[in-house]
Motif scaffolding. Structure first.
Motif, PDB file in Angstrom:
ATOM      1  N   VAL A 187       0.838  -1.210   0.000  1.00  0.00           N
ATOM      2  CA  VAL A 187       0.000   0.000   0.000  1.00  0.00           C
ATOM      3  C   VAL A 187       0.863   1.247   0.000  1.00  0.00           C
ATOM      4  O   VAL A 187       0.607   2.210  -0.741  1.00  0.00           O
ATOM      5  CB  VAL A 187      -0.948  -0.002   1.224  1.00  0.00           C
ATOM      6  N   LYS A 188       1.912   1.261   0.813  1.00  0.00           N
ATOM      7  CA  LYS A 188       2.806   2.412   0.887  1.00  0.00           C
ATOM      8  C   LYS A 188       3.572   2.598  -0.420  1.00  0.00           C
ATOM      9  O   LYS A 188       3.786   3.726  -0.878  1.00  0.00           O
ATOM     10  CB  LYS A 188       3.772   2.235   2.054  1.00  0.00           C
ATOM     11  N   ILE A 189       3.995   1.500  -1.007  1.00  0.00           N
ATOM     12  CA  ILE A 189       4.731   1.580  -2.283  1.00  0.00           C
ATOM     13  C   ILE A 189       3.846   2.176  -3.378  1.00  0.00           C
ATOM     14  O   ILE A 189       4.274   3.049  -4.144  1.00  0.00           O
ATOM     15  CB  ILE A 189       5.235   0.186  -2.694  1.00  0.00           C
ATOM     16  N   ILE A 190       2.602   1.711  -3.423  1.00  0.00           N
ATOM     17  CA  ILE A 190       1.704   2.159  -4.490  1.00  0.00           C
ATOM     18  C   ILE A 190       1.311   3.617  -4.307  1.00  0.00           C
ATOM     19  O   ILE A 190       1.450   4.435  -5.232  1.00  0.00           O
ATOM     20  CB  ILE A 190       0.452   1.266  -4.534  1.00  0.00           C
ATOM     21  N   PHE A 191       0.830   3.965  -3.107  1.00  0.00           N
ATOM     22  CA  PHE A 191       0.243   5.292  -2.919  1.00  0.00           C
ATOM     23  C   PHE A 191       1.269   6.375  -2.603  1.00  0.00           C
ATOM     24  O   PHE A 191       1.034   7.550  -2.896  1.00  0.00           O
ATOM     25  CB  PHE A 191      -0.821   5.237  -1.815  1.00  0.00           C
ATOM     26  N   LYS A 192       2.413   6.010  -2.027  1.00  0.00           N
ATOM     27  CA  LYS A 192       3.397   7.032  -1.697  1.00  0.00           C
ATOM     28  C   LYS A 192       4.449   7.192  -2.789  1.00  0.00           C
ATOM     29  O   LYS A 192       4.905   8.307  -3.063  1.00  0.00           O
ATOM     30  CB  LYS A 192       4.085   6.692  -0.375  1.00  0.00           C
ATOM     31  N   HIS A 193       4.835   6.111  -3.417  1.00  0.00           N
ATOM     32  CA  HIS A 193       5.937   6.171  -4.387  1.00  0.00           C
ATOM     33  C   HIS A 193       5.470   6.079  -5.839  1.00  0.00           C
ATOM     34  O   HIS A 193       5.892   6.877  -6.680  1.00  0.00           O
ATOM     35  CB  HIS A 193       6.941   5.052  -4.089  1.00  0.00           C
ATOM     36  N   ALA A 194       4.629   5.109  -6.140  1.00  0.00           N
ATOM     37  CA  ALA A 194       4.274   4.859  -7.542  1.00  0.00           C
ATOM     38  C   ALA A 194       3.199   5.815  -8.063  1.00  0.00           C
ATOM     39  O   ALA A 194       3.311   6.348  -9.167  1.00  0.00           O
ATOM     40  CB  ALA A 194       3.812   3.412  -7.704  1.00  0.00           C
ATOM     41  N   LEU A 195       2.148   6.033  -7.272  1.00  0.00           N
ATOM     42  CA  LEU A 195       0.989   6.752  -7.777  1.00  0.00           C
ATOM     43  C   LEU A 195       1.300   8.197  -8.134  1.00  0.00           C
ATOM     44  O   LEU A 195       0.777   8.726  -9.116  1.00  0.00           O
ATOM     45  CB  LEU A 195      -0.144   6.690  -6.747  1.00  0.00           C
ATOM     46  N   ARG A 196       2.176   8.833  -7.345  1.00  0.00           N
ATOM     47  CA  ARG A 196       2.471  10.244  -7.607  1.00  0.00           C
ATOM     48  C   ARG A 196       3.058  10.436  -9.008  1.00  0.00           C
ATOM     49  O   ARG A 196       2.647  11.330  -9.747  1.00  0.00           O
ATOM     50  CB  ARG A 196       3.437  10.779  -6.557  1.00  0.00           C
ATOM     51  N   ASN A 197       3.999   9.607  -9.388  1.00  0.00           N
ATOM     52  CA  ASN A 197       4.577   9.701 -10.731  1.00  0.00           C
ATOM     53  C   ASN A 197       3.621   9.192 -11.804  1.00  0.00           C
ATOM     54  O   ASN A 197       3.625   9.684 -12.932  1.00  0.00           O
ATOM     55  CB  ASN A 197       5.889   8.921 -10.794  1.00  0.00           C
ATOM     56  N   ALA A 198       2.815   8.198 -11.445  1.00  0.00           N
ATOM     57  CA  ALA A 198       1.874   7.649 -12.422  1.00  0.00           C
ATOM     58  C   ALA A 198       0.766   8.643 -12.766  1.00  0.00           C
ATOM     59  O   ALA A 198       0.159   8.544 -13.839  1.00  0.00           O
ATOM     60  CB  ALA A 198       1.261   6.358 -11.885  1.00  0.00           C
ATOM     61  N   LEU A 199       0.498   9.598 -11.887  1.00  0.00           N
ATOM     62  CA  LEU A 199      -0.587  10.548 -12.113  1.00  0.00           C
ATOM     63  C   LEU A 199      -0.196  11.712 -13.018  1.00  0.00           C
ATOM     64  O   LEU A 199      -1.066  12.499 -13.412  1.00  0.00           O
ATOM     65  CB  LEU A 199      -1.082  11.102 -10.774  1.00  0.00           C
ATOM     66  N   LEU A 200       1.087  11.845 -13.347  1.00  0.00           N
ATOM     67  CA  LEU A 200       1.523  12.973 -14.181  1.00  0.00           C
ATOM     68  C   LEU A 200       0.798  13.019 -15.527  1.00  0.00           C
ATOM     69  O   LEU A 200       0.325  14.084 -15.940  1.00  0.00           O
ATOM     70  CB  LEU A 200       3.039  12.934 -14.374  1.00  0.00           C
ATOM     71  N   PRO A 201       0.682  11.906 -16.262  1.00  0.00           N
ATOM     72  CA  PRO A 201      -0.079  11.966 -17.522  1.00  0.00           C
ATOM     73  C   PRO A 201      -1.550  12.310 -17.302  1.00  0.00           C
ATOM     74  O   PRO A 201      -2.171  12.960 -18.147  1.00  0.00           O
ATOM     75  CB  PRO A 201       0.076  10.553 -18.099  1.00  0.00           C
ATOM     76  N   VAL A 202      -2.115  11.865 -16.170  1.00  0.00           N
ATOM     77  CA  VAL A 202      -3.513  12.165 -15.870  1.00  0.00           C
ATOM     78  C   VAL A 202      -3.698  13.662 -15.648  1.00  0.00           C
ATOM     79  O   VAL A 202      -4.640  14.278 -16.161  1.00  0.00           O
ATOM     80  CB  VAL A 202      -3.987  11.370 -14.633  1.00  0.00           C
ATOM     81  N   VAL A 203      -2.781  14.255 -14.875  1.00  0.00           N
ATOM     82  CA  VAL A 203      -2.854  15.696 -14.625  1.00  0.00           C
ATOM     83  C   VAL A 203      -2.738  16.471 -15.934  1.00  0.00           C
ATOM     84  O   VAL A 203      -3.401  17.492 -16.136  1.00  0.00           O
ATOM     85  CB  VAL A 203      -1.748  16.127 -13.638  1.00  0.00           C
ATOM     86  N   THR A 204      -1.916  15.977 -16.844  1.00  0.00           N
ATOM     87  CA  THR A 204      -1.720  16.651 -18.125  1.00  0.00           C
ATOM     88  C   THR A 204      -3.020  16.781 -18.905  1.00  0.00           C
ATOM     89  O   THR A 204      -3.266  17.808 -19.555  1.00  0.00           O
ATOM     90  CB  THR A 204      -0.685  15.892 -18.976  1.00  0.00           C
ATOM     91  N   VAL A 205      -3.855  15.750 -18.866  1.00  0.00           N
ATOM     92  CA  VAL A 205      -5.092  15.768 -19.664  1.00  0.00           C
ATOM     93  C   VAL A 205      -6.284  16.311 -18.889  1.00  0.00           C
ATOM     94  O   VAL A 205      -7.377  16.437 -19.465  1.00  0.00           O
ATOM     95  CB  VAL A 205      -5.429  14.352 -20.180  1.00  0.00           C
ATOM     96  N   LEU A 206      -6.111  16.646 -17.606  1.00  0.00           N
ATOM     97  CA  LEU A 206      -7.248  17.111 -16.818  1.00  0.00           C
ATOM     98  C   LEU A 206      -7.845  18.390 -17.389  1.00  0.00           C
ATOM     99  O   LEU A 206      -9.060  18.596 -17.352  1.00  0.00           O
ATOM    100  CB  LEU A 206      -6.842  17.328 -15.359  1.00  0.00           C
ATOM    101  N   GLY A 207      -6.980  19.279 -17.898  1.00  0.00           N
ATOM    102  CA  GLY A 207      -7.482  20.522 -18.458  1.00  0.00           C
ATOM    103  C   GLY A 207      -8.414  20.284 -19.634  1.00  0.00           C
ATOM    104  O   GLY A 207      -9.528  20.827 -19.697  1.00  0.00           O
ATOM    105  N   SER A 208      -7.977  19.465 -20.576  1.00  0.00           N
ATOM    106  CA  SER A 208      -8.814  19.171 -21.748  1.00  0.00           C
ATOM    107  C   SER A 208     -10.045  18.359 -21.365  1.00  0.00           C
ATOM    108  O   SER A 208     -11.127  18.540 -21.943  1.00  0.00           O
ATOM    109  CB  SER A 208      -8.002  18.425 -22.808  1.00  0.00           C
TER     110      SER A 208
END
Length: 310
Positions: A215-236
């Motif tokens: 849980v710590k690996i996924i939500f603290k380490h992996a998810l933050r970097n994995a969300l970068l593409p998601v944040v990029t498309v949030l505007g559109s």
């Protein structure tokens, strides 16, 4: 960072001016007049109305008056509903549209990220295939088709939820689902592919070797970097949701800006069309700006790059 924000603000103003200009000249290039109905009954009435709304002035004069109305944020009265101003319509309809769009965006982000994480953690498994099937269906089915299916099945056949107006939280469920399926599917696919890539990185293997919990690996380490593409498309995605509400509001008889916008197009109501377009354009431009700022917060390397280049 300050210089970057100033440059972005200038670019935003230029973009908004271009949208204002294009909207104005495109609207006036369409053949016909908002007073075609009046022409059939009384030509004198038509001329008086054109004079009142400055439509008898040269086009460049009308453009100058329009720019003044935008700067002062006073779009004047509606042509077809002279007892109401465009500002009053925005004040009455936008809160409803904003509420629907905000709830839809929250539902799409939460459900999309959840589906993407599940699919990545169960790669090539039944959950992965199920999540991606849902995503493909969400992308493939337009929101107005989804709205029709939901109305027919859930509201008419099953009688579970109400179908029209905007009275209680129950009335929000069907239009929210109709709007959220497409963005949710895009976010799910992006999250899945990004998570699969991040989970193969060396720092994830190091975290596992240190004995950190999954849980710590996924939500603290992996998810933050994995969300970068998601944040990029949030505007559109936010833009597509806000503009998509126009059609959905009309289908579900929701008293938002979609009602006024669709009617204004059919009736050639220039002030309402242009006022709504400028208002929404300003909001969407600001949202894209906030997405860029959030992107820099999530990825410190972007801020460092800006400092080095300044």
């Amino acid at each position: 960072m300050t210089a970057y924000i100033v440059k972005r603000l200038i670019a935003m103003l230029v973009t908004l001016w271009l949208i204002i200009t294009l909207t104005f000249f495109l609207m006036h290039s369409v053949p016909g007049s908002p007073f075609n109905e009046e022409r059939a009954t009384n030509e004198t009435v038509q001329k008086n109305l054109e004079k009142y709304y400055h439509l008898d002035e040269p086009l460049i004069v009308q453009y100058g008056l329009y720019l003044k109305s935008v700067i002062t944020f006073d779009f004047g009265p509606s042509i077809k509903k002279s007892s109401q101003t465009v500002n009053e319509m925005l004040g009455r309809g936008f809160p409803v549209s904003f509420e629907l769009g905000l709830v839809t965006l929250i539902v799409a982000v939460i459900s999309g990220i959840t589906l993407g994480i599940i699919a990545a953690l169960r790669h090539n498994g039944i959950l992965d295939y199920t999540a991606m099937t849902i995503a493909v269906l969400g992308i493939s089915i337009p929101n107005f088709v989804m709205a029709t299916l939901l109305i027919q099945q859930v509201a008419v056949n099953w009688g579970i939820l109400p179908v029209a107006t905007w009275v209680s939280p129950k009335h929000m469920i069907l239009p929210t689902l109709a709007l959220a399926t497409g963005p949710m599917a895009i976010i799910a696919r992006l999250t899945r592919s990004s998570m699969l890539e991040v989970l193969t990185q060396d720092y994830i293997r190091t975290a596992k070797a240190k004995g950190l919990s999954p849980v710590k690996i996924i939500f603290k380490h992996a998810l933050r970097n994995a969300l970068l593409p998601v944040v990029t498309v949030l505007g559109s995605l936010a833009a597509s949701i806000l503009t998509g509400t126009f059609v959905i509001e009309k289908i579900f008889a929701i008293p938002g800006m979609g009602k006024y916008f669709v009617e204004s197009i059919n009736q050639r109501d220039y002030p309402v069309i242009m006022g709504t377009t400028v208002f929404y354009s300003a909001i969407l431009i600001m949202m894209l700006f906030l997405v860029d700022i959030a992107y820099g917060i999530l990825d410190p390397r972007i801020k460092l790059h800006k400092k080095e280049g300044s």
